[in-house]
Enzyme design. Structure first.
Site, PDB file in Angstrom:
ATOM      1  N   SER A 146       0.820  -1.204   0.070  1.00  0.00           N
ATOM      2  CA  SER A 146       0.001   0.002   0.035  1.00  0.00           C
ATOM      3  C   SER A 146       0.788   1.168  -0.031  1.00  0.00           C
ATOM      4  CB  SER A 146      -0.819  -0.250   1.152  1.00  0.00           C
ATOM      5  OG  SER A 146      -1.527   1.220   1.437  1.00  0.00           O
ATOM      6  N   TYR A 197      -2.005   5.380  -4.147  1.00  0.00           N
ATOM      7  CA  TYR A 197      -2.790   6.514  -3.976  1.00  0.00           C
ATOM      8  C   TYR A 197      -2.208   7.623  -4.433  1.00  0.00           C
ATOM      9  CZ  TYR A 197      -5.868   3.699  -0.825  1.00  0.00           C
ATOM     10  OH  TYR A 197      -6.742   2.729  -0.050  1.00  0.00           O
ATOM     11  N   THR A 225      -5.504   2.590  -7.288  1.00  0.00           N
ATOM     12  CA  THR A 225      -6.651   2.058  -6.695  1.00  0.00           C
ATOM     13  C   THR A 225      -7.493   3.267  -6.830  1.00  0.00           C
ATOM     14  OG1 THR A 225      -5.805   1.054  -5.012  1.00  0.00           O
ATOM     15  CG2 THR A 225      -7.819   1.718  -4.699  1.00  0.00           C
ATOM     16  N   LYS A 247      -7.234  -0.983  -9.712  1.00  0.00           N
ATOM     17  CA  LYS A 247      -7.726  -1.662  -8.812  1.00  0.00           C
ATOM     18  C   LYS A 247      -9.257  -1.108  -8.261  1.00  0.00           C
ATOM     19  CE  LYS A 247      -7.145  -3.538  -3.934  1.00  0.00           C
ATOM     20  NZ  LYS A 247      -7.532  -2.833  -2.946  1.00  0.00           N
ATOM     21  N   HIS A 263     -12.664  -2.676  -2.411  1.00  0.00           N
ATOM     22  CA  HIS A 263     -12.190  -2.212  -1.269  1.00  0.00           C
ATOM     23  C   HIS A 263     -12.410  -3.233  -0.002  1.00  0.00           C
ATOM     24  CE1 HIS A 263      -9.161   1.263  -0.980  1.00  0.00           C
ATOM     25  NE2 HIS A 263      -9.167   0.603   0.351  1.00  0.00           N
TER      26      HIS A 263
HETATM   27  C1  LIG Z   1      -7.346  -2.559   6.977  1.00  0.00           C
HETATM   28  C2  LIG Z   1      -7.464  -2.549   5.278  1.00  0.00           C
HETATM   29  C3  LIG Z   1      -6.604  -1.592   4.868  1.00  0.00           C
HETATM   30  C4  LIG Z   1      -6.651  -1.519   3.451  1.00  0.00           C
HETATM   31  N1  LIG Z   1      -5.758  -0.637   2.715  1.00  0.00           N
HETATM   32  C5  LIG Z   1      -5.876  -0.441   1.278  1.00  0.00           C
HETATM   33  C6  LIG Z   1      -5.233   0.367   0.637  1.00  0.00           C
HETATM   34  O1  LIG Z   1      -4.102   0.913   1.283  1.00  0.00           O
HETATM   35  N2  LIG Z   1      -5.120   0.389  -0.757  1.00  0.00           N
HETATM   36  C7  LIG Z   1      -5.902  -0.542  -1.488  1.00  0.00           C
HETATM   37  O2  LIG Z   1      -5.727  -0.350  -2.668  1.00  0.00           O
HETATM   38  N3  LIG Z   1      -6.722  -1.209  -0.747  1.00  0.00           N
HETATM   39  C8  LIG Z   1      -6.843  -1.206   0.886  1.00  0.00           C
HETATM   40  N4  LIG Z   1      -7.633  -2.149   1.354  1.00  0.00           N
HETATM   41  C9  LIG Z   1      -8.583  -3.230   0.527  1.00  0.00           C
HETATM   42  C10 LIG Z   1      -7.716  -4.626   0.246  1.00  0.00           C
HETATM   43  O3  LIG Z   1      -6.693  -4.319  -0.826  1.00  0.00           O
HETATM   44  C11 LIG Z   1      -8.760  -5.712  -0.308  1.00  0.00           C
HETATM   45  O4  LIG Z   1      -9.432  -5.162  -1.632  1.00  0.00           O
HETATM   46  C12 LIG Z   1      -9.644  -6.152   0.370  1.00  0.00           C
HETATM   47  O5  LIG Z   1      -9.214  -6.214   1.904  1.00  0.00           O
HETATM   48  C13 LIG Z   1     -10.139  -7.434   0.082  1.00  0.00           C
HETATM   49  O6  LIG Z   1     -11.109  -7.916   0.700  1.00  0.00           O
HETATM   50  P1  LIG Z   1     -10.909  -8.880   2.280  1.00  0.00           P
HETATM   51  O7  LIG Z   1     -10.428  -8.046   3.109  1.00  0.00           O
HETATM   52  O8  LIG Z   1     -12.531  -9.338   2.364  1.00  0.00           O
HETATM   53  O9  LIG Z   1     -10.143  -9.897   1.493  1.00  0.00           O
HETATM   54  C14 LIG Z   1      -7.380  -2.453   2.588  1.00  0.00           C
HETATM   55  C15 LIG Z   1      -8.416  -3.336   3.393  1.00  0.00           C
HETATM   56  C16 LIG Z   1      -8.176  -3.179   4.598  1.00  0.00           C
HETATM   57  C17 LIG Z   1      -9.059  -4.563   5.528  1.00  0.00           C
END
Ligand SMILES: Cc1cc2nc3c(=O)[nH]c(=O)nc-3n(C[C@H](O)[C@H](O)[C@H](O)COP(=O)(O)O)c2cc1C
Length: 440
Positions: A171, A194, A220, A311, A335
């Site tokens: 990230s 980002y 993203t 994404k 997300h």
């Molecule tokens: C705590 C947390 C932080 C996340 N941070 C980012 C991020 O910085 N950038 C991003 O593109 N997606 C982020 N995501 C989304 C994840 O990349 C991913 O799409 C998502 O967690 C998938 O679903 P799942 O948690 O049910 O496996 C985040 C998700 C969580 C739970």
């Protein structure tokens, strides 16, 4: 003597007997919590039953990675290990968390058609992405601020990814740098982007990742300002700790209000985020530019020299536009239900995104994947690979690197099992013929 007095005396005797028991006296067993119970004064039946209940709940939480039967076992262990606000940050969706649940439930509406009498002695779970071969089709989706879950954060994740042969995406809001993570992973991670509202800042992050050898940039696009992360907000109310003791500021961009340019708001947020080190953040007000459109993608495409993925795509139209703009790959994602409350599972968005992509670029899907059978169903629907977010973060929070490795191993084992059961010896053999159910 009345019956009630009799019962009371028997209970008191039982409690005294328990307190004298060597089991409760031995350190590290039940003694601590039992001593606390006795210290609360009169031990009523209600208090005792409450204690027993909490004991059972506590017992149900795994205390080492090898006790886990499935990846869901890591969630209560993470909850136990983390302060309420940090667990709230990990768990939260938006509004009623309905999309978080929908992502998961989507998989239960697809069934597997298992073929028999196939030689399944040798199972090959590997996949290739842009010419690089990975042991497994499970990718680690970017999760921000992992040092909020464990002191080793993203570096522990990178080491686990290396040990198990998984691809990792880092990230922009990570608490470790692309250089440290890529060194620990043994191969450069993909850099999630980002870009912020200042072009030069986003561009500098891209150039730094490229210099570190990152073979792909993942833009993203699904997270606008102000998503209503109610579960997080509620957890913040419960958490009585003083947050500023550990970090100077929590970014309010997803909450009520946003940092203003020139006040140092974003700079404070970015202070513990190494991907922003050395950049002029004085004009940055948001991680995601509100005016970002397809012209922006074109400009980025012209500037990125490695692969560029988007994404957060969930529609045919956007998939088509992405391909037209020279994007090299798509990640179907909402997300993890943290952006908008659509109630639409990503596994149900996948077919139309695949139509839009028309086989021209690889398509990865994430959201709600918790079982090997979920991975199988996503691959059968046409995904090139799948992403997971929370499951590996639970493993990290609960046990550090060994916890993440256990999560990855369980998913690998479960996928191997269903590939054997269904008679598919390699990932390319897992096709739509192996599933039925809603728009399979
Ligand atoms: C705590 C947390 C932080 C996340 N941070 C980012 C991020 O910085 N950038 C991003 O593109 N997606 C982020 N995501 C989304 C994840 O990349 C991913 O799409 C998502 O967690 C998938 O679903 P799942 O948690 O049910 O496996 C985040 C998700 C969580 C739970």
């Amino acid at each position: 003597m009345s019956r009630a007095t009799d019962q009371f005396k028997t209970r008191r005797k039982f409690l005294r007997m328990l307190s004298a028991s060597p089991l409760l006296a031995s350190p590290g067993l039940l003694s601590g919590s039992f001593a606390n119970l006795m210290a609360t004064g009169e031990v009523t039946e209600k208090k005792f039953l409450g204690w027993l209940d909490s004991l059972q709940q506590d017992d149900a939480v795994i205390s080492s990675p090898d006790q886990a039967f499935d990846v869901m076992d890591f969630e209560p262990a993470a909850r136990k290990a983390l302060p309420p606000a940090h667990f709230g940050y990990l768990a939260t969706g938006v509004d009623d968390d309905g999309t978080v649940r929908a992502n998961r439930e989507g998989y239960s509406r697809i069934q597997i058609r298992a073929r028999r009498l196939v030689d399944v002695e040798n199972i090959d779970m590997s996949v290739s992405l842009f010419g690089t071969k990975w042991n497994t089709p499970t990718v680690l989706s970017p999760v921000s601020a992992q040092k909020a879950f464990h002191p080793e954060g993203e570096v522990a994740v990178a080491r686990a990814a290396r040990a198990k042969g998984n691809l990792m995406m880092l990230s922009t809001a990570a608490t470790s740098s692309i250089e440290d993570v890529s060194a620990a992973a043994g191969a450069p991670a993909w850099q999630q982007l980002y870009p912020t509202n200042v072009w030069e800042v986003g561009r500098a992050i891209v150039k730094r990742a490229e210099a570190a050898g990152s073979p792909a940039i993942v833009l993203t696009v699904d997270l606008q300002e102000g998503s209503n992360r109610e579960t997080l907000f509620r957890a913040q109310v419960v958490d009585k700790r003083e947050c500023s003791a550990c970090h100077r500021s929590a970014y309010t961009g997803y909450a009520r209000g946003r940092p203003r340019a020139g006040t140092g708001g974003f700079a404070q947020y970015a202070a513990r985020k190494p991907m922003f080190d050395g950049l002029d953040l004085s004009k940055v007000t948001a991680t995601h530019p509100l005016d970002m459109n397809w012209d922006y993608v074109k400009r980025l495409r012209d500037s990125v020299t490695v692969k560029l993925l988007i994404k957060g795509i969930v529609t045919r139209e956007d998939a088509q536009l992405a391909v037209e703009h020279g994007v090299d790959g798509l990640i179907v994602s909402n997300h993890g239900g943290r952006a908008e409350e659509t109630l639409r599972p990503t596994i149900e968005s996948l077919p139309e995104v695949l139509e839009g992509a028309a086989g021209k670029v690889p398509v990865i899907v994430d959201g709600g994947i918790r079982r090997g059978t979920d991975i199988f169903k996503a691959l059968a629907r046409g995904a090139t690979a799948v992403g997971i977010g929370r499951p590996y973060a639970w493993g990290l929070a609960a046990f550090g690197q060994p916890g993440i490795e256990a999560v990855l191993e369980i998913l690998r084992r479960e996928l191997r099992t269903i590939m054997r059961q269904a008679g598919t010896i390699s990932v390319d053999k897992i096709t739509r013929d192996y599933i039925v159910g809603r728009s399979s």
